[in-house]
Design a protein around this motif. Structure first.
Motif, short mmCIF file in Angstrom:
data_model
loop_
_atom_site.label_atom_id
_atom_site.label_comp_id
_atom_site.label_asym_id
_atom_site.label_seq_id
_atom_site.Cartn_x
_atom_site.Cartn_y
_atom_site.Cartn_z
N SER A 24 65.19 -25.07 110.05
CA SER A 24 65.62 -24.80 108.82
C SER A 24 64.82 -23.46 108.58
CB SER A 24 65.41 -25.80 107.43
OG SER A 24 65.73 -25.40 106.29
N THR A 25 64.39 -22.92 107.36
CA THR A 25 63.68 -21.93 107.18
C THR A 25 63.02 -21.78 105.73
OG1 THR A 25 63.57 -19.51 107.43
CG2 THR A 25 65.68 -20.09 106.53
N VAL A 26 62.18 -20.88 105.36
CA VAL A 26 61.90 -20.76 104.15
C VAL A 26 62.05 -19.47 103.35
CG1 VAL A 26 59.64 -20.79 102.74
CG2 VAL A 26 59.75 -22.18 104.71
N ASN A 27 63.01 -19.37 102.48
CA ASN A 27 63.25 -18.00 101.76
C ASN A 27 62.74 -18.12 100.51
OD1 ASN A 27 65.70 -17.15 103.43
ND2 ASN A 27 66.49 -19.48 103.06
N ALA B 15 69.20 -18.75 114.64
CA ALA B 15 69.93 -18.79 113.34
C ALA B 15 69.02 -18.95 112.28
CB ALA B 15 71.00 -19.64 113.77
N MET B 16 68.05 -19.69 112.25
CA MET B 16 67.17 -19.82 111.22
C MET B 16 66.15 -18.77 111.11
SD MET B 16 68.24 -22.19 109.11
CE MET B 16 69.78 -21.45 109.37
N ALA B 17 65.88 -18.04 112.32
CA ALA B 17 64.99 -16.93 112.18
C ALA B 17 65.72 -15.89 111.21
CB ALA B 17 64.56 -16.22 113.41
N ASP C 279 68.51 -7.06 117.07
CA ASP C 279 67.93 -7.07 118.47
C ASP C 279 67.10 -8.56 118.29
OD1 ASP C 279 66.09 -6.88 120.31
OD2 ASP C 279 65.70 -4.75 120.10
N MET C 280 67.34 -9.40 119.08
CA MET C 280 66.63 -10.61 119.01
C MET C 280 65.18 -10.58 119.54
SD MET C 280 68.80 -12.83 117.74
CE MET C 280 70.61 -12.38 117.39
N LYS C 281 64.80 -9.66 120.18
CA LYS C 281 63.42 -9.43 120.54
C LYS C 281 62.60 -9.01 119.36
CE LYS C 281 63.57 -8.51 125.23
NZ LYS C 281 63.64 -7.12 126.41
N LYS C 282 63.26 -8.25 118.53
CA LYS C 282 62.65 -7.77 117.11
C LYS C 282 62.77 -9.04 116.17
CE LYS C 282 63.46 -2.74 116.98
NZ LYS C 282 64.00 -1.65 116.47
N LEU C 283 63.58 -9.77 116.30
CA LEU C 283 63.73 -11.09 115.61
C LEU C 283 62.72 -11.94 115.88
CD1 LEU C 283 65.39 -12.59 113.33
CD2 LEU C 283 66.56 -13.61 115.20
N VAL D 161 60.52 -17.36 108.72
CA VAL D 161 59.67 -18.69 109.16
C VAL D 161 60.79 -19.51 109.75
CG1 VAL D 161 58.36 -20.76 108.52
CG2 VAL D 161 58.00 -18.17 107.42
N ILE D 162 60.57 -20.05 110.84
CA ILE D 162 61.45 -21.04 111.61
C ILE D 162 60.91 -22.28 111.41
CG2 ILE D 162 62.67 -21.83 113.65
CD1 ILE D 162 62.25 -18.87 114.73
N VAL D 163 61.40 -23.24 110.83
CA VAL D 163 61.05 -24.49 110.71
C VAL D 163 61.73 -25.71 111.49
CG1 VAL D 163 60.71 -26.57 109.11
CG2 VAL D 163 60.50 -24.20 108.14
#
Length: 330
Positions: free
Chosen positions: A41-44, A125-127, A292-296, A324-326
């Motif tokens: 999940s993530t934190v929005n 996907a959660m990043a 760009d996944m590296k920037k992500l 934030v990737i949880v």
């Protein structure tokens, strides 16, 4: 414990929500035709509101918060989804009125799920999350209104936050010159690393706006609202577009109709919660190619479920940079 899964559950308190960690069973889940084994999940910002009670986001008590999750289908009574398929969920009132992503298991309507493109992992996907998906919706709106890199600069407000960070990375990759507005001068190197060509202090935009200001940018992605949005509109070039998706400064718009009437500006409202499925699929497809996944990775930090209550407080205080990737299973 056999048959149980770990979750954060929020109950109604007298002054603030009561946040607890609980071992639940599938009987604690709400109705739905697809059960997902949640990976991340993530934190929005909205999650912060739910966890702290800073705004009355939660409509059902008790509730598992978390407006986003990614994972694999475990069980499905929906013909569009099969066990083992990788899926992502953003919005639809999940984490507000329906149990959300801060759990190792979720049961939802299959109509709310998007199958993840092959190029995007469950972790990425959660990043991205609702913040990044909203950024892509904003950029799609700019493109629809004819904003191309040759038209001029694109401003991104709230630049160090989740929406802003992803928007900068995508816009830069697409060839736009990006101006980043932030109240955190210490984040200049971070923002330039994502692709921002110029940094301005949010103080330039946070006071009362003139009806019309000097034309400075062809378009903007605004995460802030209120006086900031009014200033952004007043300084947008003739025929430009502003995509508005946030309200960190406020819900009001204390501005003038002058930019719309005298400069032909378009204000494009961006809703991520109930966006039609076709728009969601298009946004995730474009994220697979244009981010760009590296920037992500550079804008993302990892966290555990245990860290989420503290992160909820920090994101409301404007102390969370990027994404934030949880890992709900860590």
């Amino acid at each position: 414990m056999t048959g149980t899964f770990r979750a954060i559950r929020v109950s109604k308190g007298e002054k603030a929500p009561q946040v607890e960690f609980a071992n639940l069973t599938e009987a604690d889940l709400m109705e739905g035709d697809v059960t997902v084994a949640v990976d991340y999940s993530t934190v929005n910002y909205k999650d912060g509101l739910a966890l702290t009670g800073a705004a009355p986001i939660i409509r059902n008590w008790p509730l598992i918060p978390g407006i986003d999750f990614s994972g694999k289908v475990e069980k499905s009574d929906n013909p569009n989804f099969k066990p083992g398929e990788r899926v992502v969920l953003n919005g639809y009132g999940v984490g507000e009125g329906h149990n959300g992503g801060y759990a190792q298991k979720a049961r939802v309507k299959g109509d709310w799920l998007v199958k993840l493109p092959e190029a995007i992992s469950n972790e990425h996907a959660m990043a991205i999350g609702t913040a990044g998906y909203t950024s892509m919706l904003c950029i799609l709106a700019l493109e629809k209104n004819g904003v191309t890199p040759d038209k001029g600069d694109v401003l991104v407000t709230g630049a160090a936050g989740g929406v802003g960070s992803v928007a900068i990375a995508i816009l830069a990759k697409l060839g736009y010159r990006v101006i980043a507005s932030t109240g955190r001068a210490s984040e200049a190197d971070y923002l330039k690393g994502l692709g921002a060509a110029e940094i301005i202090d949010r103080g330039e935009l946070s006071g009362p706006a003139k009806p019309l200001g000097k034309e400075r940018w062809a378009a903007a992605v605004d995460c802030v609202g209120s006086h900031t949005l009014a200033n952004v509109l007043s300084m947008t070039k003739y025929g430009g577009t502003v995509a508005a998706c946030g309200l960190a400064q406020g819900l009001d718009l204390p501005g003038s109709v002058a930019p719309f009437i005298l400069r032909g500006i378009t204000l494009a409202g961006i809703d991520s919660v109930m966006a039609p499925m076709a728009k969601r699929v298009e946004a995730w497809k474009r994220l697979a190619t244009d981010l760009d996944m590296k920037k992500l990775d550079a804008m993302s930090v990892r966290a555990k479920l245990d860290d989420v209550p503290k992160l909820g407080q920090e994101i409301i205080a404007g102390q969370v940079r990027g994404r934030v990737i949880v890992d709900v299973n860590a």
